[in-house]
Design an enzyme around this catalytic site. Sequence first.
Site, PDB file in Angstrom:
ATOM      1  N   THR A 125       0.833  -1.206   0.000  1.00  0.00           N
ATOM      2  CA  THR A 125       0.000   0.000   0.000  1.00  0.00           C
ATOM      3  C   THR A 125       0.865   1.253   0.000  1.00  0.00           C
ATOM      4  O   THR A 125       1.998   1.248   0.500  1.00  0.00           O
ATOM      5  CB  THR A 125      -0.903   0.014   1.253  1.00  0.00           C
ATOM      6  OG1 THR A 125      -1.535   1.283   1.384  1.00  0.00           O
ATOM      7  CG2 THR A 125      -0.099  -0.237   2.522  1.00  0.00           C
ATOM      8  N   ASP A 126       0.308   2.341  -0.522  1.00  0.00           N
ATOM      9  CA  ASP A 126       1.031   3.614  -0.478  1.00  0.00           C
ATOM     10  C   ASP A 126       1.139   4.160   0.941  1.00  0.00           C
ATOM     11  O   ASP A 126       1.935   5.072   1.209  1.00  0.00           O
ATOM     12  CB  ASP A 126       0.380   4.656  -1.393  1.00  0.00           C
ATOM     13  CG  ASP A 126      -1.088   4.925  -1.081  1.00  0.00           C
ATOM     14  OD1 ASP A 126      -1.628   4.316  -0.141  1.00  0.00           O
ATOM     15  OD2 ASP A 126      -1.700   5.751  -1.791  1.00  0.00           O
ATOM     16  N   GLU A 127       0.367   3.600   1.870  1.00  0.00           N
ATOM     17  CA  GLU A 127       0.400   4.106   3.250  1.00  0.00           C
ATOM     18  C   GLU A 127       1.738   3.859   3.935  1.00  0.00           C
ATOM     19  O   GLU A 127       2.037   4.479   4.958  1.00  0.00           O
ATOM     20  CB  GLU A 127      -0.747   3.504   4.064  1.00  0.00           C
ATOM     21  CG  GLU A 127      -2.110   3.969   3.586  1.00  0.00           C
ATOM     22  CD  GLU A 127      -3.230   3.627   4.553  1.00  0.00           C
ATOM     23  OE1 GLU A 127      -3.031   3.778   5.773  1.00  0.00           O
ATOM     24  OE2 GLU A 127      -4.300   3.214   4.082  1.00  0.00           O
ATOM     25  N   TYR A 153      -1.475  -0.340  11.210  1.00  0.00           N
ATOM     26  CA  TYR A 153      -1.716  -1.011   9.927  1.00  0.00           C
ATOM     27  C   TYR A 153      -0.570  -0.757   8.959  1.00  0.00           C
ATOM     28  O   TYR A 153       0.037  -1.692   8.421  1.00  0.00           O
ATOM     29  CB  TYR A 153      -3.031  -0.547   9.307  1.00  0.00           C
ATOM     30  CG  TYR A 153      -3.106  -0.817   7.820  1.00  0.00           C
ATOM     31  CD1 TYR A 153      -3.037  -2.119   7.337  1.00  0.00           C
ATOM     32  CD2 TYR A 153      -3.192   0.235   6.891  1.00  0.00           C
ATOM     33  CE1 TYR A 153      -3.067  -2.371   5.958  1.00  0.00           C
ATOM     34  CE2 TYR A 153      -3.234  -0.011   5.538  1.00  0.00           C
ATOM     35  CZ  TYR A 153      -3.166  -1.319   5.074  1.00  0.00           C
ATOM     36  OH  TYR A 153      -3.188  -1.571   3.730  1.00  0.00           O
ATOM     37  N   LYS A 157       2.351  -3.340   7.317  1.00  0.00           N
ATOM     38  CA  LYS A 157       2.564  -3.550   5.886  1.00  0.00           C
ATOM     39  C   LYS A 157       3.999  -3.200   5.485  1.00  0.00           C
ATOM     40  O   LYS A 157       4.613  -3.894   4.668  1.00  0.00           O
ATOM     41  CB  LYS A 157       1.575  -2.712   5.074  1.00  0.00           C
ATOM     42  CG  LYS A 157       0.137  -3.186   5.185  1.00  0.00           C
ATOM     43  CD  LYS A 157      -0.075  -4.581   4.610  1.00  0.00           C
ATOM     44  CE  LYS A 157       0.012  -4.602   3.096  1.00  0.00           C
ATOM     45  NZ  LYS A 157      -0.287  -5.964   2.545  1.00  0.00           N
TER      46      LYS A 157
END
Length: 339
Positions: A125-127, A153, A157
Site C-alpha cells: 500500500t502507499d500508506e 496497519y 505492511k
Amino acid sequence: MKILVTGGAGFIGSNFVYHMLAKYPGYRIVCLDKLTYAGNLSTLESALKNPNFKFVKGDIADKEAVDKLFKEENFDIVVNFAAESHVDRSIENPELFLVTNILGTQTLLDACNRYGVKRYHQVSTDEVYGDLPLDRPDLLFTEQTPLHTSSPYSASKASADLLVQAYYRTYGTPITISRCSNNYGPYHFPEKLIPLMISRALADESLPVYGDGKNVRDWLYVEDHCKAIDLIIHNGRVGEVYNIGGHNEMSNIDIVKLILQYLGKPESLITYVTDRKGHDRRYAIDPAKIHAELGWLPETKFADGIKKTIQWYLDNKKWWQDIINGEYKNYYEKMYGNR
C-alpha cells in the site's frame, strides 16, 4: 500455470480472481482466505462454478495448513492480498495486524522457498510512505520514497515489505512488491469510505466525514490495479518494487459530495466527526516506473469509475445489505456445511 491468491474473498483479491479466470482460462486459480470480517465467500459465487477455481478456507499464518496446501498444489506463482487493512481497527487492536500482515507473510515466504515457487508477489500500500503536504501538489511517492508509517496497519505492511525484500537478498526468493493507491469499485467492503457513503446516503442516514474532509487520496479503479499486478507477476523484474497509482487525486469531502449529487441526496446529510488519530493528509503515487518498464497506465478516469461503482452498488443491493446485517457470514456454512 497454477496461482495461489491469498485473501481472494476480499475486495481487491476477488476482483483479481475474476480478472485472471477471464483472461487466462487455462490457469488454475486457488484462493486461500480465512474469511474474517472482510472476507466474503458470496463474492466468489460465480468463480466457484468454474472448474479451474478452488477455494480453501485457511489462515496464512497457520504454518501446517499452508505447508499442506503448497505440497498438494505445487504453485507456480503466489499473490498475497491477505491482510488486515482497516486503519481504525488497527488502532483498536494492533496485535491482530502484526500476526496476519507480518507473520503470515513470513509463513508464505518460507513455503515458497520450500516448494520452489517461481514468483511471490506482495500486494502492499502507499500508506507505507506516510503522507504528503496538501500545499505541495508537485510531490509524489516514488519507489525511492523512505518508509514513514503513521498507523499500526501501515507499520505492519511496511514491516512485511522489508521482510519480503530481506528474503530476496538472503535466500534469493523470487519476489516482487506493488504499492497501490486507494482502490474503489465492485465488492468494496461497506465499512470503507465510498461504499459506506453510498449505503448510508441511500438510507438517508448521516454521512460521517473525518475532520475537515480535506484529506486527499489518489484513487485507483480496482480493475486497473488487477491489470497492473497481472503485468508484474508475468513480466516484472524480480526483486523490484512497483508503485501503482491512479492519477486521480480527490479530497474525501469532494467524493462524498459527488456521491450525494449522483444519488440526488442533500448535502445536509454530511456530518463532520472527530478526526482519526494519526490521519495522513495526502497520498499521491508516481507510477512512472511501471509505465516505463511494463507499459501500464490507469485506464479509468475517476469521473467514470465512480459512476460505475455507484451503479454497481445500486444493482447489487443484496450483496452489501447481507454484509451490513451479518448474513454474509452464513454463506460459507450454506456452501460447505454439509460437505
